[in-house]
Design an enzyme around this catalytic site. Sequence first.
Site, mmCIF file in Angstrom:
data_model
loop_
_atom_site.group_PDB
_atom_site.id
_atom_site.type_symbol
_atom_site.label_atom_id
_atom_site.label_comp_id
_atom_site.label_asym_id
_atom_site.label_seq_id
_atom_site.Cartn_x
_atom_site.Cartn_y
_atom_site.Cartn_z
ATOM 1 C CD GLU A 1 -1.464 -2.360 1.976
ATOM 2 O OE1 GLU A 1 -2.315 -3.131 2.425
ATOM 3 O OE2 GLU A 1 -0.239 -2.562 2.105
ATOM 4 C CB CYS B 1 -0.121 -3.658 8.549
ATOM 5 S SG CYS B 1 0.990 -2.370 7.910
ATOM 6 C CB CYS C 1 -0.609 -0.087 5.140
ATOM 7 S SG CYS C 1 0.944 -0.819 4.566
#
Length: 158
Positions: free
Chosen positions: A57, A85, A88
Amino acid sequence: METPNPEFMREAIRLSVEKMQAGHGGPFGAVIVKDGQVIARGFNQVTSTNDPTCHAEVDAIRKACKELGTFQLSDCDLYTSCEPCPMCLGAIYWARPRRVFYGNTKQDAAAIGFDDQFIYDEIEQPLPNRSIPMTQLLRDEALAGFQAWEAKEGKTEY
């Protein structure tokens, strides 16, 4: 608002598999779409670049912002092969895309060894209880930079 396009998710998934098998990093891919066109592709390159921030990302966001000449992606959609996560997710909120679509869940990622729950747990901890010590130092001196920003004329707000 148009409906999500499964072909863009398939491209993110394809990247996740292809780049992982090529040895770039973990099985994560992402694409950023504007006006029905892919403007950036990203994939995990943590192990191949020794950069712990080079998640799919983040890679896609960096490329899309460069391509569009902006630091905000408000007219864009992000398709990612896995639920983002915490790092990100932070980058996504800073980039401000219109929408995010994801394939695998964070539980799916944890099941194959990519468990980010400890980071979510750490964020909730008071600073003295975190596993990496966080100690404030030279706040009065550091405030000078913030004061200069506040007084700066012609700054680009974000």
